[in-house]
Motif scaffolding. Structure first.
Motif, short mmCIF file in Angstrom:
data_model
loop_
_atom_site.label_atom_id
_atom_site.label_comp_id
_atom_site.label_asym_id
_atom_site.label_seq_id
_atom_site.Cartn_x
_atom_site.Cartn_y
_atom_site.Cartn_z
N GLU A 233 -9.39 24.48 52.09
CA GLU A 233 -9.41 25.86 52.53
C GLU A 233 -10.53 26.63 51.83
N GLN A 234 -11.08 27.62 52.53
CA GLN A 234 -12.01 28.54 51.89
C GLN A 234 -11.20 29.58 51.14
N THR A 235 -11.47 29.75 49.88
CA THR A 235 -10.69 30.65 49.05
C THR A 235 -11.59 31.54 48.20
N THR A 236 -10.98 32.63 47.71
CA THR A 236 -11.60 33.42 46.66
C THR A 236 -10.91 33.04 45.35
N HIS A 237 -11.69 32.59 44.38
CA HIS A 237 -11.18 32.14 43.09
C HIS A 237 -11.34 33.27 42.09
N TYR A 238 -10.20 33.78 41.62
CA TYR A 238 -10.19 34.86 40.63
C TYR A 238 -9.91 34.29 39.25
N THR A 239 -10.71 34.69 38.27
CA THR A 239 -10.40 34.42 36.87
C THR A 239 -9.88 35.71 36.27
N ILE A 240 -8.71 35.62 35.67
CA ILE A 240 -7.98 36.82 35.23
C ILE A 240 -7.67 36.74 33.74
N LYS A 241 -7.80 37.84 33.06
CA LYS A 241 -7.40 37.94 31.66
C LYS A 241 -6.12 38.76 31.60
N VAL A 242 -5.06 38.15 31.06
CA VAL A 242 -3.75 38.81 30.99
C VAL A 242 -3.46 39.25 29.57
N TRP B 87 -6.35 31.32 43.26
CA TRP B 87 -7.11 31.07 44.48
C TRP B 87 -6.35 31.67 45.66
N VAL B 88 -7.02 32.51 46.44
CA VAL B 88 -6.41 33.18 47.59
C VAL B 88 -7.23 32.83 48.83
N ASN B 89 -6.57 32.48 49.93
CA ASN B 89 -7.32 32.08 51.12
C ASN B 89 -7.77 33.28 51.95
N GLU B 90 -8.41 33.01 53.06
CA GLU B 90 -8.99 34.07 53.88
C GLU B 90 -7.93 34.93 54.56
N ASP B 91 -6.66 34.46 54.56
CA ASP B 91 -5.56 35.24 55.12
C ASP B 91 -4.81 36.02 54.05
N ASP B 92 -5.40 36.10 52.85
CA ASP B 92 -4.79 36.83 51.73
C ASP B 92 -3.46 36.22 51.29
N LEU B 93 -3.38 34.90 51.35
CA LEU B 93 -2.20 34.17 50.89
C LEU B 93 -2.60 33.27 49.73
N PRO B 94 -1.75 33.18 48.69
CA PRO B 94 -2.10 32.34 47.53
C PRO B 94 -2.16 30.86 47.90
N VAL B 95 -3.15 30.18 47.36
CA VAL B 95 -3.31 28.74 47.55
C VAL B 95 -2.96 27.99 46.27
N THR C 152 0.90 25.16 43.45
CA THR C 152 0.06 25.04 44.64
C THR C 152 0.88 25.39 45.88
N TYR C 153 0.33 26.26 46.73
CA TYR C 153 1.00 26.67 47.95
C TYR C 153 0.27 26.11 49.16
N SER C 154 1.03 25.71 50.17
CA SER C 154 0.44 25.22 51.41
C SER C 154 1.43 25.44 52.56
N LYS C 155 1.00 25.13 53.76
CA LYS C 155 1.85 25.19 54.95
C LYS C 155 2.49 26.56 55.15
N TRP C 156 1.72 27.61 54.87
CA TRP C 156 2.23 28.97 55.08
C TRP C 156 2.61 29.16 56.56
N GLY C 157 3.81 29.70 56.77
CA GLY C 157 4.26 30.01 58.12
C GLY C 157 4.97 28.90 58.84
N GLU C 158 5.00 27.70 58.26
CA GLU C 158 5.69 26.59 58.92
C GLU C 158 7.20 26.68 58.66
N PRO C 159 8.03 26.19 59.59
CA PRO C 159 9.49 26.29 59.44
C PRO C 159 9.99 25.56 58.19
#
Length: 272
Positions: free
Chosen positions: A176-185, A216-224, A248-255
């Protein structure tokens, strides 16, 4: 009971840190090379909350894979999650040092299928945060935390002041094409937001001011994927060990099929 608590702690850590990653990326972002809702959301907390809420309103189911290493104690798991209600639903099969376990979280109640049957023909244990049995009382705080942290939208407010995005870039991950964020907590700020005393204490005693989160967040604004590494202090020995968690998240929206075990499958802990 001690072994069971340890397994639940590792699982709760994975869920908590994955949710924390979604919140933490809502901090003050610098520049963004992404597009769509992710670009707007990363620069503004309110926009991020709306983006996640809108994206999961209909696409509210996903497959999850967790990989936790807490000071050499490794826990891996795979299952499904369903968001969208007051009490998110979750099912997970886990591999732990003490054997394989199954978990189901439905209607705010946690069910655990233990490696050995509690009673003949009754392999499931019920943990209700409102229950009066010793196990439910002992783990009430943890089950409440799991319910709160399972839905990234529900925890957005809790963690809104704890993280800052330090960099972000476009990457391909798991096809998937994603936006990779590096975050400091900020560990102190994160601890102050915890409702579970055990989680708060663990963060306060970690001996670290901040720790990194990779999101990592995909183009649909869902976490990958969410990946966290942080030191944790062992209260018994005083030694600090490295803890890592990846979700790791996948298969968003599947039953998905998530249901509580039947009552005749639920046993009781010895002595309860």
């Amino acid at each position: 009971m001690r072994k069971l608590t340890g397994v639940l702690s590792a699982f709760a850590l994975a869920v908590t840190l994955s949710a924390c990653g979604n919140e933490a990326d809502s901090g003050d972002a610098g520049t963004n090379n992404g597009g769509g809702g992710s670009e707007q959301a990363a620069t503004n907390l309110a926009a991020l909350a709306k983006s996640i809420s809108d994206s999961t309103a209909d696409t509210n189911t996903a497959h999850m894979v967790i990989d936790v290493d807490a000071g050499g104690q490794k826990v891996t798991g795979e299952g499904d999650i369903e968001l969208g209600s007051a009490d998110p639903k979750m099912t997970m099969t886990m591999s732990t040092p003490d054997g394989d376990m199954e978990m189901v979280f439905v209607d705010g109640v946690l069910y655990i299928k233990t490696p050995e049957e509690l009673e003949p023909g009754k392999p499931w244990l019920k943990i209700d945060s409102q229950g009066n049995d010793p196990m439910s009382k002992a783990l009430a705080g943890m089950t409440d935390q799991m319910r709160e942290q399972a839905d990234p939208r529900a925890t957005l407010e809790q963690f809104k002041n704890s993280g800052t995005v330090t960099s972000q870039k476009e990457e391909e991950l798991n096809g998937e094409q994603t936006t990779h964020y590096t975050i400091k907590v900020d560990a102190k700020k994160l601890a102050a937001e915890q409702s579970d005393p055990a989680a708060k204490s663990a963060l306060e005693q970690a001996g670290v001011k901040e720790f990194p989160v990779e999101l990592w967040v995909n183009e649909d604004d869902l976490p990958v994927q969410v990946q966290v590494k942080m030191p944790v202090k062992d209260p018994a020995s005083g030694a600090t060990t490295q803890t890592s968690a990846k979700v790791t998240y996948s298969k968003w929206g599947e039953p998905v099929e998530i249901a509580a075990p039947s009552a005749d499958q639920i046993g009781k802990m010895p002595g309860s």
